[in-house]
Design a protein around this motif. Structure first.
Motif, PDB file in Angstrom:
ATOM      1  N   TRP A  20       0.859  -1.189   0.000  1.00 38.36           N
ATOM      2  CA  TRP A  20       0.000   0.000   0.000  1.00 38.36           C
ATOM      3  C   TRP A  20       0.893   1.235   0.000  1.00 38.36           C
ATOM      4  O   TRP A  20       1.757   1.382   0.848  1.00 38.36           O
ATOM      5  N   VAL A  21       0.687   2.103  -0.981  1.00 37.56           N
ATOM      6  CA  VAL A  21       1.406   3.376  -1.064  1.00 37.56           C
ATOM      7  C   VAL A  21       0.371   4.494  -1.038  1.00 37.56           C
ATOM      8  O   VAL A  21      -0.505   4.537  -1.905  1.00 37.56           O
ATOM      9  N   ALA A  22       0.451   5.368  -0.063  1.00 38.47           N
ATOM     10  CA  ALA A  22      -0.537   6.424   0.107  1.00 38.47           C
ATOM     11  C   ALA A  22      -0.034   7.752  -0.445  1.00 38.47           C
ATOM     12  O   ALA A  22       1.164   8.031  -0.441  1.00 38.47           O
ATOM     13  N   GLN A  40      -7.482  11.998  -7.246  1.00 40.95           N
ATOM     14  CA  GLN A  40      -7.042  11.298  -6.046  1.00 40.95           C
ATOM     15  C   GLN A  40      -6.996  12.251  -4.859  1.00 40.95           C
ATOM     16  O   GLN A  40      -6.388  13.312  -4.936  1.00 40.95           O
ATOM     17  N   ASP A  41      -7.650  11.874  -3.774  1.00 37.59           N
ATOM     18  CA  ASP A  41      -7.578  12.664  -2.552  1.00 37.59           C
ATOM     19  C   ASP A  41      -6.231  12.449  -1.875  1.00 37.59           C
ATOM     20  O   ASP A  41      -5.575  11.430  -2.070  1.00 37.59           O
ATOM     21  N   ARG A  42      -5.848  13.422  -1.080  1.00 42.63           N
ATOM     22  CA  ARG A  42      -4.659  13.245  -0.260  1.00 42.63           C
ATOM     23  C   ARG A  42      -4.988  12.296   0.882  1.00 42.63           C
ATOM     24  O   ARG A  42      -6.058  12.368   1.493  1.00 42.63           O
ATOM     25  N   ILE A  43      -4.080  11.383   1.166  1.00 41.17           N
ATOM     26  CA  ILE A  43      -4.233  10.450   2.288  1.00 41.17           C
ATOM     27  C   ILE A  43      -3.066  10.701   3.229  1.00 41.17           C
ATOM     28  O   ILE A  43      -1.967  10.190   3.025  1.00 41.17           O
ATOM     29  N   ALA A  44      -3.286  11.517   4.237  1.00 42.25           N
ATOM     30  CA  ALA A  44      -2.213  11.936   5.132  1.00 42.25           C
ATOM     31  C   ALA A  44      -1.848  10.840   6.117  1.00 42.25           C
ATOM     32  O   ALA A  44      -2.725  10.136   6.639  1.00 42.25           O
ATOM     33  N   GLY A  45      -0.562  10.715   6.379  1.00 42.94           N
ATOM     34  CA  GLY A  45      -0.082   9.697   7.294  1.00 42.94           C
ATOM     35  C   GLY A  45      -0.689   9.815   8.688  1.00 42.94           C
ATOM     36  O   GLY A  45      -1.030   8.812   9.312  1.00 42.94           O
ATOM     37  N   SER A 115       5.271 -10.169  21.058  1.00 40.70           N
ATOM     38  CA  SER A 115       4.393  -9.166  21.688  1.00 40.70           C
ATOM     39  C   SER A 115       2.933  -9.364  21.314  1.00 40.70           C
ATOM     40  O   SER A 115       2.040  -8.882  21.995  1.00 40.70           O
ATOM     41  N   GLY A 116       2.700 -10.061  20.194  1.00 41.68           N
ATOM     42  CA  GLY A 116       1.332 -10.253  19.722  1.00 41.68           C
ATOM     43  C   GLY A 116       0.791  -9.089  18.922  1.00 41.68           C
ATOM     44  O   GLY A 116      -0.403  -9.040  18.603  1.00 41.68           O
ATOM     45  N   ALA A 117       1.652  -8.128  18.583  1.00 39.03           N
ATOM     46  CA  ALA A 117       1.207  -6.954  17.819  1.00 39.03           C
ATOM     47  C   ALA A 117       0.644  -7.376  16.465  1.00 39.03           C
ATOM     48  O   ALA A 117       1.227  -8.221  15.776  1.00 39.03           O
ATOM     49  N   ARG A 118      -0.475  -6.769  16.097  1.00 43.04           N
ATOM     50  CA  ARG A 118      -1.069  -7.008  14.785  1.00 43.04           C
ATOM     51  C   ARG A 118      -0.762  -5.858  13.830  1.00 43.04           C
ATOM     52  O   ARG A 118      -0.736  -6.037  12.625  1.00 43.04           O
ATOM     53  N   LEU A 119      -0.554  -4.664  14.400  1.00 40.94           N
ATOM     54  CA  LEU A 119      -0.174  -3.491  13.620  1.00 40.94           C
ATOM     55  C   LEU A 119       1.114  -2.924  14.202  1.00 40.94           C
ATOM     56  O   LEU A 119       1.193  -2.694  15.411  1.00 40.94           O
ATOM     57  N   VAL A 120       2.099  -2.695  13.349  1.00 40.12           N
ATOM     58  CA  VAL A 120       3.353  -2.093  13.782  1.00 40.12           C
ATOM     59  C   VAL A 120       3.507  -0.762  13.062  1.00 40.12           C
ATOM     60  O   VAL A 120       3.643  -0.720  11.835  1.00 40.12           O
ATOM     61  N   PHE A 121       3.453   0.330  13.813  1.00 44.52           N
ATOM     62  CA  PHE A 121       3.615   1.664  13.248  1.00 44.52           C
ATOM     63  C   PHE A 121       5.099   2.014  13.277  1.00 44.52           C
ATOM     64  O   PHE A 121       5.704   2.091  14.346  1.00 44.52           O
ATOM     65  N   VAL A 122       5.681   2.235  12.090  1.00 45.19           N
ATOM     66  CA  VAL A 122       7.125   2.425  11.956  1.00 45.19           C
ATOM     67  C   VAL A 122       7.430   3.899  11.718  1.00 45.19           C
ATOM     68  O   VAL A 122       6.993   4.482  10.719  1.00 45.19           O
ATOM     69  N   ALA A 123       8.181   4.497  12.630  1.00 49.40           N
ATOM     70  CA  ALA A 123       8.495   5.931  12.552  1.00 49.40           C
ATOM     71  C   ALA A 123      10.004   6.113  12.506  1.00 49.40           C
ATOM     72  O   ALA A 123      10.631   6.498  13.491  1.00 49.40           O
ATOM     73  N   GLY A 146       4.382   2.605   7.640  1.00 48.91           N
ATOM     74  CA  GLY A 146       5.285   3.725   7.847  1.00 48.91           C
ATOM     75  C   GLY A 146       4.517   4.998   8.145  1.00 48.91           C
ATOM     76  O   GLY A 146       3.659   5.394   7.360  1.00 48.91           O
ATOM     77  N   ILE A 147       4.815   5.621   9.270  1.00 51.29           N
ATOM     78  CA  ILE A 147       4.068   6.820   9.656  1.00 51.29           C
ATOM     79  C   ILE A 147       4.949   8.067   9.720  1.00 51.29           C
ATOM     80  O   ILE A 147       4.442   9.174   9.923  1.00 51.29           O
ATOM     81  N   GLY A 148       6.268   7.910   9.550  1.00 54.61           N
ATOM     82  CA  GLY A 148       7.151   9.074   9.455  1.00 54.61           C
ATOM     83  C   GLY A 148       6.926  10.116  10.529  1.00 54.61           C
ATOM     84  O   GLY A 148       7.012   9.854  11.721  1.00 54.61           O
ATOM     85  N   GLY A 149       6.577  11.336  10.081  1.00 56.27           N
ATOM     86  CA  GLY A 149       6.415  12.461  10.996  1.00 56.27           C
ATOM     87  C   GLY A 149       5.096  12.488  11.739  1.00 56.27           C
ATOM     88  O   GLY A 149       4.816  13.460  12.455  1.00 56.27           O
ATOM     89  N   ALA A 150       4.273  11.450  11.602  1.00 58.56           N
ATOM     90  CA  ALA A 150       2.979  11.449  12.288  1.00 58.56           C
ATOM     91  C   ALA A 150       3.121  11.172  13.780  1.00 58.56           C
ATOM     92  O   ALA A 150       2.306  11.627  14.581  1.00 58.56           O
ATOM     93  N   LEU A 151       4.154  10.441  14.173  1.00 61.31           N
ATOM     94  CA  LEU A 151       4.302  10.106  15.587  1.00 61.31           C
ATOM     95  C   LEU A 151       4.530  11.336  16.466  1.00 61.31           C
ATOM     96  O   LEU A 151       3.906  11.453  17.531  1.00 61.31           O
ATOM     97  N   PRO A 152       5.407  12.284  16.073  1.00 60.04           N
ATOM     98  CA  PRO A 152       5.551  13.500  16.893  1.00 60.04           C
ATOM     99  C   PRO A 152       4.241  14.283  17.021  1.00 60.04           C
ATOM    100  O   PRO A 152       4.021  14.953  18.039  1.00 60.04           O
ATOM    101  N   LEU A 153       3.379  14.205  16.004  1.00 56.16           N
ATOM    102  CA  LEU A 153       2.082  14.874  16.103  1.00 56.16           C
ATOM    103  C   LEU A 153       1.219  14.191  17.156  1.00 56.16           C
ATOM    104  O   LEU A 153       0.540  14.853  17.942  1.00 56.16           O
ATOM    105  N   LEU A 154       1.247  12.866  17.162  1.00 52.82           N
ATOM    106  CA  LEU A 154       0.491  12.120  18.169  1.00 52.82           C
ATOM    107  C   LEU A 154       1.023  12.419  19.560  1.00 52.82           C
ATOM    108  O   LEU A 154       0.255  12.553  20.521  1.00 52.82           O
TER     109      LEU A 154
END
Length: 205
Positions: A20-22, A40-45, A115-123, A146-154
């Motif tokens: 998947w490439v957003a 195509q709409d923007r799909i922000a990380g 860990s049993g993780a089903r989703l791994v968010f990579v920053a 891949g979430i890049g700069g989204a983690l500092p926002l969170l």
């Protein structure tokens, strides 16, 4: 990321081989429309991450954050739990600022899988996180995003640009104003090269 892929064939293969490439960037949506007539709409990380965290909380899917610093990860996890009390955090992993040894990599893979993780968010930032996820394909038993700069926002360590700037394709100017020393060279070069390549391809058509 687009510019990086045009200059590095190996990285282009990594991007094109992703499941998947957003379109995390308004100029990319403009280019798709100008070149191929695709609306195509923007799909922000950040929006992807926020929605997936919400869904993970609803469906009780454990999540894990990989990358960044322990301090940022701790705050991000705390904010996640405040926003979604039912969220299941499988763990966090802050890698060192150097390549892992073979033994460290095996231990990291084992930690994530156990860990049993089903989703791994990579920053890890572009292009490091894309290369890392490609390298981990088939080794980590979870969906990697891949979430890049989204983690500092969170985590709240960085602010998000106003909606009007995001919609106008000017989010990069906001980020540049926040971190001029770190981002000036990158934006000055990559933005100019993107416009040059797009113009060249449009004229070629």
């Amino acid at each position: 990321m687009t510019v990086e892929a045009t200059q590095d064939a190996d990285f282009a293969e990594v991007v094109n081989g992703a499941d998947w490439v957003a379109t995390d960037g308004v100029p990319i949506t403009w280019a798709l429309n100008m070149q191929y007539g695709i609306e195509q709409d923007r799909i922000a990380g950040f929006d992807i991450m926020s929605d997936l965290i919400r869904r993970a909380a609803e469906e009780q899917l454990p999540i894990l954050f990989y990358g960044s610093t322990p301090d940022v990860l701790n705050v991000a996890v705390a904010n996640c739990r405040e926003l979604h009390p039912t969220i299941r955090i499988a763990g966090t992993f802050s890698p060192p600022f150097r390549p892992l040894t073979a033994a460290e990599e095996e231990a990291m893979i084992s930690f994530i899988n156990q860990s049993g993780a089903r989703l791994v968010f990579v920053a890890l930032g572009c292009p490091k996180q894309e290369r890392w996820m490609a390298h981990m394909r088939g080794k980590i038993q979870a969906v990697m995003i891949g979430i890049g700069g989204a983690l500092p926002l969170l985590a709240g360590t960085q602010g998000r640009s106003p909606a009007w700037m995001r919609n106008a394709g000017l989010e990069w100017t906001y980020r540049l104003a926040m971190e001029p020393r770190r981002l000036f060279k990158r934006y000055a070069i990559t933005n100019s090269f993107f416009v040059f390549r797009l113009t060249k391809e449009l004229l070629g058509r």
